[in-house]
Design an enzyme around this catalytic site. Structure first.
Site, PDB file in Angstrom:
ATOM      1  N   GLY A  72       1.081  -9.414 -30.372  1.00 16.96           N
ATOM      2  CA  GLY A  72      -0.245  -9.481 -30.983  1.00 16.96           C
ATOM      3  C   GLY A  72      -1.353  -8.945 -30.106  1.00 16.96           C
ATOM      4  N   ASN A 101       6.247 -11.168 -37.273  1.00 15.28           N
ATOM      5  CA  ASN A 101       5.367 -10.479 -36.325  1.00 15.28           C
ATOM      6  C   ASN A 101       4.277  -9.660 -37.016  1.00 15.28           C
ATOM      7  OD1 ASN A 101       8.282  -9.545 -34.357  1.00 15.28           O
ATOM      8  ND2 ASN A 101       7.065 -11.407 -34.232  1.00 15.28           N
ATOM      9  N   HIS A 103       2.011  -9.762 -39.286  1.00 12.28           N
ATOM     10  CA  HIS A 103       0.632 -10.111 -39.662  1.00 12.28           C
ATOM     11  C   HIS A 103      -0.344  -9.892 -38.517  1.00 12.28           C
ATOM     12  CE1 HIS A 103       0.750 -13.875 -37.384  1.00 12.28           C
ATOM     13  NE2 HIS A 103      -0.496 -14.130 -37.752  1.00 12.28           N
ATOM     14  N   ARG A 104       0.192  -9.681 -37.311  1.00 11.34           N
ATOM     15  CA  ARG A 104      -0.698  -9.503 -36.165  1.00 11.34           C
ATOM     16  C   ARG A 104      -0.283  -8.375 -35.224  1.00 11.34           C
ATOM     17  NH1 ARG A 104       3.016 -13.223 -35.270  1.00 11.34           N
ATOM     18  NH2 ARG A 104       3.906 -13.591 -33.200  1.00 11.34           N
ATOM     19  N   ASP A 161       3.096 -14.233 -24.052  1.00 10.45           N
ATOM     20  CA  ASP A 161       2.783 -15.478 -24.764  1.00 10.45           C
ATOM     21  C   ASP A 161       3.715 -16.581 -24.280  1.00 10.45           C
ATOM     22  OD1 ASP A 161       1.802 -17.357 -26.540  1.00 10.45           O
ATOM     23  OD2 ASP A 161       2.978 -16.642 -28.238  1.00 10.45           O
ATOM     24  N   CYS A 202      -7.336 -14.321  -8.022  1.00  8.08           N
ATOM     25  CA  CYS A 202      -6.136 -14.003  -8.787  1.00  8.08           C
ATOM     26  C   CYS A 202      -5.858 -15.164  -9.745  1.00  8.08           C
ATOM     27  CB  CYS A 202      -4.950 -13.737  -7.860  1.00  8.08           C
ATOM     28  SG  CYS A 202      -4.134 -15.213  -7.197  1.00  8.08           S
ATOM     29  N   CYS A 205      -5.268 -18.477  -8.073  1.00 13.21           N
ATOM     30  CA  CYS A 205      -6.456 -19.127  -7.513  1.00 13.21           C
ATOM     31  C   CYS A 205      -7.016 -20.151  -8.489  1.00 13.21           C
ATOM     32  CB  CYS A 205      -7.535 -18.086  -7.201  1.00 13.21           C
ATOM     33  SG  CYS A 205      -7.180 -17.016  -5.796  1.00 13.21           S
ATOM     34  N   CYS A 219       2.160 -19.284 -29.916  1.00 15.54           N
ATOM     35  CA  CYS A 219       1.847 -18.894 -31.298  1.00 15.54           C
ATOM     36  C   CYS A 219       2.915 -19.357 -32.280  1.00 15.54           C
ATOM     37  CB  CYS A 219       1.670 -17.377 -31.381  1.00 15.54           C
ATOM     38  SG  CYS A 219       0.176 -16.784 -30.552  1.00 15.54           S
ATOM     39  N   CYS A 277      -5.138 -19.803  -1.374  1.00 20.14           N
ATOM     40  CA  CYS A 277      -4.233 -19.456  -2.479  1.00 20.14           C
ATOM     41  C   CYS A 277      -2.853 -19.112  -1.931  1.00 20.14           C
ATOM     42  CB  CYS A 277      -4.792 -18.279  -3.272  1.00 20.14           C
ATOM     43  SG  CYS A 277      -3.688 -17.677  -4.572  1.00 20.14           S
ATOM     44  N   CYS A 392      11.423 -32.748 -37.846  1.00 21.18           N
ATOM     45  CA  CYS A 392      10.207 -31.939 -37.724  1.00 21.18           C
ATOM     46  C   CYS A 392      10.630 -30.480 -37.895  1.00 21.18           C
ATOM     47  CB  CYS A 392       9.510 -32.171 -36.384  1.00 21.18           C
ATOM     48  SG  CYS A 392      10.476 -31.654 -34.945  1.00 21.18           S
TER      49      CYS A 392
END
Length: 439
Positions: A72, A101, A103-104, A161, A202, A205, A219, A277, A392
């Site tokens: 996306g 996939n 739709h975006r 993602d 970065c 950090c 998503c 860091c 579920c």
């Protein structure tokens, strides 16, 4: 700008077989001194911008960008970079194009369902601008490949993602000295920042420790309105173009946050680079790439995650539940999905008690559950604990619900045996009823 010398790595050709093959990791692009007549015609609307001009266009043509993820965010990002005339685009993605996939992920098409995303995106970009060199990498970026690939490109755009990949890409960019343009989008909001550029922080950090795996939503789990990653991916492309062409001010010291419902943006000032860091600090402890799935406790995938919170004897498979259903064994099935998902599809015998209602110990929901258990118990002559099954979408929230119900004492529930259905309704659709909708 410079990139790594030409060499080979195990990566697939765009139109070759799916098995990994030896292909070229490209050499640096030359910085040219003039544009052709066709380039002037194609990029005319950019060339007349005083901030860009011929110099900016020549810099774009000499720039190479590695795009991590052709979903996306990566699709609109790569589309605008190719349209703008960036010299080379490397596209990294190990997944294939799926119906959910489209739709975006706007570079892919119905005709390319089942095709590797890297190849699908590359084909679309070549149709858009044949002058741009597009290199698809059909692989899952890992510690064995990331640093070599990052070094071969001038800029990196993280369009993943999941949790592990941003840490992997960030560390590789710091070690290779490359700017990282990173964006994320979920539901109806998103954010964008530039890391490791011009003295800015970065990614580590700001986020030295990954979030607990059970708190992470992507998503596939939480949903996303297709245009939201489109907006963030376009803004991500803008940041890449600004850095590549040497114009404007980058988001290296700030994060841009987008709220789609309100239609607004907020600019949040970032903390400066952390001298302590682990990767970009004064005395870094991370000097080589690690096992980032182990570090984050989750997989580097955008697929729905799978939790394991219960013992095997506290769970049943969809096949086992189908046998219980067919045998007409008295029981209660509790669907703990939110109402918006119940509207999509459901099993007719289920009662609906959203997980958040159980977590809040909502009186009305518990009263309904107790009533249904009491009614069903009257159909059973056995004195042992009455069976309650919880379902579920994927078998994650149902495990959380089982934990709650196991520790719950409420009038009317009586002695119950609570188990969840492994894999949830999507396993039911896959193994029991192929006509059941998948989402």
């Amino acid at each position: 700008m410079s990139a790594g010398a030409g060499k080979t790595a195990r990566l697939p050709e765009d139109d070759g077989p799916t098995a990994a093959e030896e292909v070229l990791i490209p050499p640096p692009l030359p910085l040219r001194t003039e544009l052709s007549r066709l380039e002037i015609e194609r990029y005319a609307r950019q060339l007349v911008l005083p901030e860009a001009g011929v110099r900016g266009q020549l810099l774009l043509s000499a720039c190479s960008v590695l795009v991590v993820g052709c979903g996306g965010l990566g699709c609109p990002l790569a589309q605008y970079l190719a349209a703008a005339g960036v010299g080379r685009l490397g596209l990294v993605d190990h997944d294939v194009v799926e119906l959910s996939n489209l739709h975006r992920q706007v570079l892919h098409r119905e005709s390319r369902l089942g095709r590797p995303k890297a190849r699908s995106a590359a084909a679309a970009l070549r149709e858009l601008n044949s002058a741009v060199e597009v290199v698809p990498y059909e692989l899952a970026l890992g510690r064995d490949t990331a640093l070599e690939l990052v070094r071969a490109y001038d800029l990196v755009a993280d369009c993943s993602d999941n949790v592990p990949t941003p840490y992997l890409v960030n560390d590789a960019c710091v070690l290779a000295g490359r700017p990282l343009v990173s964006a994320s989008a979920l539901r109806l909001e998103g954010q964008l920042a530039v890391y490791g550029y011009r003295g800015g922080p970065c990614y580590r950090c700001l986020f030295p420790k990954p979030p607990p795996p059970e708190t992470v939503t992507n998503c596939a789990d939480g949903g996303v309105l297709g245009v939201v990653p489109g907006i963030l991916g376009s803004l991500q492309a803008l940041e890449v173009l600004k850095i590549a062409a040497g114009i404007g001010t980058s988001l290296s010291q700030a994060m841009l946050v987008f709220d789609a419902l309100e239609g607004g943006f907020r600019r949040i000032k970032l903390r400066p680079r952390n001298p302590n860091c682990a990767v970009c600090g004064d005395n870094p402890s991370v000097t080589a790439l690690q096992d980032y799935e182990l570090f984050c406790g989750s997989s580097a995938t955008d697929k729905c995650r799978s939790l394991c919170l219960l013992r095997n004897d506290e769970r049943v498979s969809v096949d086992e539940y189908k046998t219980i259903l067919d045998s007409e064994v008295p029981h209660v099935l509790v669907d703990v999905r939110p109402p918006v998902e119940v509207d999509i599809c459901s099993l007719p015998q289920a009662i609906f008690v959203p997980l958040n209602k159980l977590q809040a110990k909502d009186e009305g929901s518990l009263r309904l559950l107790g009533q249904r258990i009491c009614e069903a118990r009257q159909m059973s002559n056995e004195n042992k604990a009455f069976p309650v099954y919880v379902v579920c979408k994927l078998g994650n929230d149902s495990q959380k619900a089982v934990k709650i119900l196991q520790g719950l004492s409420y009038p009317g529930l009586g002695l119950i045996s609570v188990k969840d259905i492994r894999g949830g309704l999507m396993a039911w659709a896959t193994k029991i009823n192929p006509e059941f909708p998948q989402y």
